[in-house]
Design an enzyme around this catalytic site. Structure first.
Site, PDB file in Angstrom:
ATOM      1  N   LYS A 211      11.685  -8.668  -0.695  1.00  0.00           N
ATOM      2  CA  LYS A 211      12.739  -8.389  -1.664  1.00  0.00           C
ATOM      3  C   LYS A 211      13.946  -9.258  -1.335  1.00  0.00           C
ATOM      4  O   LYS A 211      14.350  -9.351  -0.192  1.00  0.00           O
ATOM      5  CB  LYS A 211      13.148  -6.919  -1.593  1.00  0.00           C
ATOM      6  CG  LYS A 211      12.074  -6.003  -2.150  1.00  0.00           C
ATOM      7  CD  LYS A 211      12.272  -5.781  -3.624  1.00  0.00           C
ATOM      8  CE  LYS A 211      10.997  -5.410  -4.351  1.00  0.00           C
ATOM      9  NZ  LYS A 211      10.608  -4.051  -4.313  1.00  0.00           N
ATOM     10  N   THR A 212      14.514  -9.829  -2.347  1.00  0.00           N
ATOM     11  CA  THR A 212      15.778 -10.506  -2.161  1.00  0.00           C
ATOM     12  C   THR A 212      16.756  -9.874  -3.136  1.00  0.00           C
ATOM     13  O   THR A 212      16.379  -9.016  -3.915  1.00  0.00           O
ATOM     14  CB  THR A 212      15.687 -12.012  -2.471  1.00  0.00           C
ATOM     15  OG1 THR A 212      15.404 -12.158  -3.857  1.00  0.00           O
ATOM     16  CG2 THR A 212      14.621 -12.679  -1.653  1.00  0.00           C
TER      17      THR A 212
ATOM     18  N   LYS B  36       6.735   6.295  -3.860  1.00  0.00           N
ATOM     19  CA  LYS B  36       7.778   5.978  -4.837  1.00  0.00           C
ATOM     20  C   LYS B  36       8.719   7.169  -4.914  1.00  0.00           C
ATOM     21  O   LYS B  36       8.287   8.314  -4.842  1.00  0.00           O
ATOM     22  CB  LYS B  36       7.171   5.774  -6.222  1.00  0.00           C
ATOM     23  CG  LYS B  36       6.015   4.827  -6.231  1.00  0.00           C
ATOM     24  CD  LYS B  36       6.467   3.464  -6.656  1.00  0.00           C
ATOM     25  CE  LYS B  36       5.374   2.429  -6.535  1.00  0.00           C
ATOM     26  NZ  LYS B  36       4.244   2.761  -5.716  1.00  0.00           N
TER      27      LYS B  36
ATOM     28  N   ARG C   5       7.382   6.021 -12.314  1.00  0.00           N
ATOM     29  CA  ARG C   5       7.184   4.663 -12.781  1.00  0.00           C
ATOM     30  C   ARG C   5       7.361   4.587 -14.284  1.00  0.00           C
ATOM     31  O   ARG C   5       7.087   5.532 -14.989  1.00  0.00           O
ATOM     32  CB  ARG C   5       5.749   4.275 -12.468  1.00  0.00           C
ATOM     33  CG  ARG C   5       5.665   3.050 -11.627  1.00  0.00           C
ATOM     34  CD  ARG C   5       4.215   2.724 -11.473  1.00  0.00           C
ATOM     35  NE  ARG C   5       3.920   2.430 -10.086  1.00  0.00           N
ATOM     36  CZ  ARG C   5       2.701   2.103  -9.696  1.00  0.00           C
ATOM     37  NH1 ARG C   5       1.714   2.094 -10.551  1.00  0.00           N
ATOM     38  NH2 ARG C   5       2.481   1.835  -8.446  1.00  0.00           N
TER      39      ARG C   5
ATOM     40  N   THR D 279       0.566  -3.170 -12.685  1.00  0.00           N
ATOM     41  CA  THR D 279       1.791  -2.569 -13.226  1.00  0.00           C
ATOM     42  C   THR D 279       2.872  -3.606 -13.472  1.00  0.00           C
ATOM     43  O   THR D 279       3.900  -3.300 -14.039  1.00  0.00           O
ATOM     44  CB  THR D 279       2.335  -1.501 -12.264  1.00  0.00           C
ATOM     45  OG1 THR D 279       2.230  -2.005 -10.947  1.00  0.00           O
ATOM     46  CG2 THR D 279       1.543  -0.237 -12.368  1.00  0.00           C
TER      47      THR D 279
ATOM     48  N   HIS E  15       2.159  -7.036  -2.079  1.00  0.00           N
ATOM     49  CA  HIS E  15       0.788  -6.686  -2.439  1.00  0.00           C
ATOM     50  C   HIS E  15      -0.260  -7.489  -1.689  1.00  0.00           C
ATOM     51  O   HIS E  15      -1.447  -7.279  -1.876  1.00  0.00           O
ATOM     52  CB  HIS E  15       0.560  -6.949  -3.933  1.00  0.00           C
ATOM     53  CG  HIS E  15       1.374  -6.087  -4.828  1.00  0.00           C
ATOM     54  ND1 HIS E  15       2.170  -6.596  -5.830  1.00  0.00           N
ATOM     55  CD2 HIS E  15       1.541  -4.746  -4.870  1.00  0.00           C
ATOM     56  CE1 HIS E  15       2.776  -5.604  -6.454  1.00  0.00           C
ATOM     57  NE2 HIS E  15       2.420  -4.470  -5.882  1.00  0.00           N
TER      58      HIS E  15
ATOM     59  N   GLN F 247      -7.923   8.147  -8.581  1.00  0.00           N
ATOM     60  CA  GLN F 247      -8.287   7.162  -7.562  1.00  0.00           C
ATOM     61  C   GLN F 247      -9.502   7.642  -6.770  1.00  0.00           C
ATOM     62  O   GLN F 247     -10.356   6.845  -6.381  1.00  0.00           O
ATOM     63  CB  GLN F 247      -7.114   6.876  -6.621  1.00  0.00           C
ATOM     64  CG  GLN F 247      -7.406   5.656  -5.764  1.00  0.00           C
ATOM     65  CD  GLN F 247      -6.229   5.235  -4.898  1.00  0.00           C
ATOM     66  OE1 GLN F 247      -5.075   5.422  -5.273  1.00  0.00           O
ATOM     67  NE2 GLN F 247      -6.521   4.660  -3.759  1.00  0.00           N
TER      68      GLN F 247
ATOM     69  N   LYS G 261      13.519  -4.587   2.852  1.00  0.00           N
ATOM     70  CA  LYS G 261      12.201  -4.472   2.258  1.00  0.00           C
ATOM     71  C   LYS G 261      11.503  -5.816   2.224  1.00  0.00           C
ATOM     72  O   LYS G 261      12.100  -6.819   1.918  1.00  0.00           O
ATOM     73  CB  LYS G 261      12.326  -3.944   0.826  1.00  0.00           C
ATOM     74  CG  LYS G 261      12.190  -2.458   0.766  1.00  0.00           C
ATOM     75  CD  LYS G 261      11.661  -2.047  -0.599  1.00  0.00           C
ATOM     76  CE  LYS G 261      11.611  -0.549  -0.710  1.00  0.00           C
ATOM     77  NZ  LYS G 261      12.081  -0.085  -1.987  1.00  0.00           N
TER      78      LYS G 261
ATOM     79  N   ASP H 154       0.165   3.884   2.691  1.00  0.00           N
ATOM     80  CA  ASP H 154       0.633   4.849   1.695  1.00  0.00           C
ATOM     81  C   ASP H 154      -0.534   5.361   0.862  1.00  0.00           C
ATOM     82  O   ASP H 154      -0.414   6.341   0.140  1.00  0.00           O
ATOM     83  CB  ASP H 154       1.717   4.231   0.804  1.00  0.00           C
ATOM     84  CG  ASP H 154       1.267   2.926   0.171  1.00  0.00           C
ATOM     85  OD1 ASP H 154       0.321   2.303   0.679  1.00  0.00           O
ATOM     86  OD2 ASP H 154       1.856   2.536  -0.850  1.00  0.00           O
TER      87      ASP H 154
ATOM     88  N   HIS I 233       3.639  -9.234  -6.108  1.00  0.00           N
ATOM     89  CA  HIS I 233       4.655  -9.813  -5.251  1.00  0.00           C
ATOM     90  C   HIS I 233       4.159  -9.757  -3.816  1.00  0.00           C
ATOM     91  O   HIS I 233       3.061  -9.271  -3.563  1.00  0.00           O
ATOM     92  CB  HIS I 233       6.021  -9.146  -5.443  1.00  0.00           C
ATOM     93  CG  HIS I 233       6.024  -7.655  -5.287  1.00  0.00           C
ATOM     94  ND1 HIS I 233       5.924  -7.056  -4.056  1.00  0.00           N
ATOM     95  CD2 HIS I 233       6.091  -6.665  -6.199  1.00  0.00           C
ATOM     96  CE1 HIS I 233       5.936  -5.746  -4.225  1.00  0.00           C
ATOM     97  NE2 HIS I 233       6.039  -5.479  -5.514  1.00  0.00           N
TER      98      HIS I 233
END
Length: 414
Positions: free
Chosen positions: A231-232, A83, A87, A41, A49, A172, A228, A193, A46
């Site tokens: 994440k920055t 989420k 998306r 996606t 994952h 899935q 998170k 999740d 990042h």
RNA sequence: GGGGAGGUUCCCGAGUGGUCAAAGGGGGCAGACUGUAAAUCUGUUGCUUCGGCUUCGAAGGUUCAAAUCCUUCUCUCCCCA
């Protein structure tokens, strides 16, 4: 307990399993084909994952056979699990492009030589699906009542859930079924999740094929400060060096909280468990060593040894007080001599370096005493930087800008 | 399709004609303290050629003056069909 499973547990990769005894048995019996999904996606994975891939790495080390599914088909839909918003829809070309990039990144974790591992794309079987047939063969096994009880859907019912996303679980599950049929995959792993989706897949396999499959999930990694993972302010930390520079990537890990060091060493490096624990137990000043190792080891896995060393040296050069070190890992750029002959305003220089995104920001930085040229603080917003600020080191003429305590930029004078 | 509630700066959220570049909180940035940690305290947080300029879903309009009033459009959520 099976050794591979023990490793996963020890290193923090175990959250829940649908049937631990059965899993133990299967892993003991011989190589197991294991399925893990990655959705293309975005153009890069990042750091969020990485967990399933690290887990897969350990499983591969133990002799099992990874099947990495790049969700070229499912990415067209979007997984609502975890989420809060729908998306963005991606074009098929985007997905293809993303998938190609992901494959490269995945190979940092998994060895694909020989037939030790496989990479598959679910678009291969999802794209040609016939809607009516799918509903008849697969859809009939799913109960909407049941699906609605899943936490991930429940949450979304409050915010709104589109039909297309509601179908994600079916797809899935179908993936798992296909991989069970094609590759004899009996184990699916994923983040916690994914639990609902994994369980649904197992049930589908049981109903359609009478087969016995297993699911295993990993805890969702959190940071001790509650922020998170990965994440920055500027966004996620990506594995693609074009999107997150190696230096920045390195620094992210170098700066993790004390409390996270051991956990991250176990999850995100290949170092032996005992060593991770030893490093994580360090206290006070000493734990900085462990952070350095964490940053170095992980950077090495993702970007290679050479880049990791550069980042390490760059960081050392920037932060340690004395001595000429290798600064090549520090973010840098060029500046023309002619510009310096005329002189450049300090704020403009900061904007040019990218350390500040606007002149106002640069003004703030300078006036708040956060700017330093070659290590010397300068809080004069009207300061003009000229040739006299150029220092020479190792035969290279340079100006090193510092913003705050941790951000550096090196101008190489040309 | 009908009815209702909404869309405010990075996020949450106040603001119902001028005193609004917009309260408060979160986050960020900087400073102090430190270990490139955490916690804490302080300052700061649209852009700028420092004259101003652009922002409150979008486009028009009313007004000396609009985030605030009017019109149309658009998106989101809720209720009914």
């Amino acid at each position: 307990m099976n050794k591979a499973l023990a490793v996963l547990k020890e290193r923090g990769f175990f959250k829940q399993c649908t049937d631990e005894d059965l899993l133990n048995k299967k892993l003991d019996e011989g190589p197991v084909r294991i399925y893990v999904g990655v959705d293309p996606t975005g153009p890069s994975m990042h750091v969020g994952h990485m967990v399933p891939l690290f887990a897969m790495h350990h499983l591969q080390e133990a002799g099992h056979l990874p099947v990495i599914l790049v969700g070229g088909g499912t990415a067209r839909i979007g997984d609502p699990s975890g989420k809060s918003d729908m998306r963005k829809m991606l074009t098929i070309d985007q997905i293809k492009e993303n998938a190609e990039k992901l494959k490269v990144q995945i190979s940092n974790f998994i060895k694909f030589d020989g037939d030790k591992a496989k990479l598959v794309d679910n678009a291969d079987w999802l794209a040609p699906l016939n809607y009516i047939e799918f509903l008849r063969d697969i859809g009939k096994h799913f109960s909407v009542n049941r699906m609605l009880t899943f936490e991930s859907y429940k949450k979304r019912l409050e915010k709104g859930l589109s039909f297309i996303e509601f179908n994600y679980q079916l797809l899935q599950s179908y993936d798992f079924l296909e991989l069970y049929r094609r590759e004899n995959c009996i184990l699916q792993i994923g983040g916690d999740d994914q639990w609902g989706n994994i369980v649904a897949g197992m049930e589908l396999i049981r109903r359609v094929e009478g087969g016995e499959a297993i699911g295993l999930t990993f805890p969702l990694v959190t940071r001790s400060d509650g922020k998170k993972m990965g994440k920055t302010e500027k966004g996620a930390i990506f594995l693609d060096p074009e999107m997150t520079s190696v230096y920045e990537f390195f620094q992210y890990w170098r700066n993790v909280a004390d409390a996270d060091v051991e956990k991250f060493l176990l999850l995100y490096t290949f170092l032996p468990t005992e060593e991770c624990k030893k490093l994580g137990a360090l206290e006070g000043q000493e734990i900085n060593k462990a952070k350095e190792i964490l940053a170095y080891e992980l950077t090495k896995i993702i970007h290679g040894e050479e880049e990791a060393s550069k980042a390490l040296e760059g960081a050392k050069a920037a932060f340690s007080a004395g001595g000429a070190q290798d600064k090549s890992g520090m973010p840098s750029g060029e500046i023309a001599v002619t510009e310096l002959e005329t002189g450049v305003n300090i704020m403009d220089l900061y904007v040019q370096s990218g350390l500040c995104s606007s002149k106002s920001e640069a003004r703030r930085l300078v006036s708040q005493n956060g700017a330093a040229i070659n290590g010397e603080k300068n809080s004069d917003v009207d300061a003009v930087i000229g040739l006299d600020s150029v220092v020479e080191e190792d035969g290279e003429k340079e100006i090193v800008l510092k913003a705050g305590k941790k951000r550096f930029f090196r101008f190489i004078v040309k």
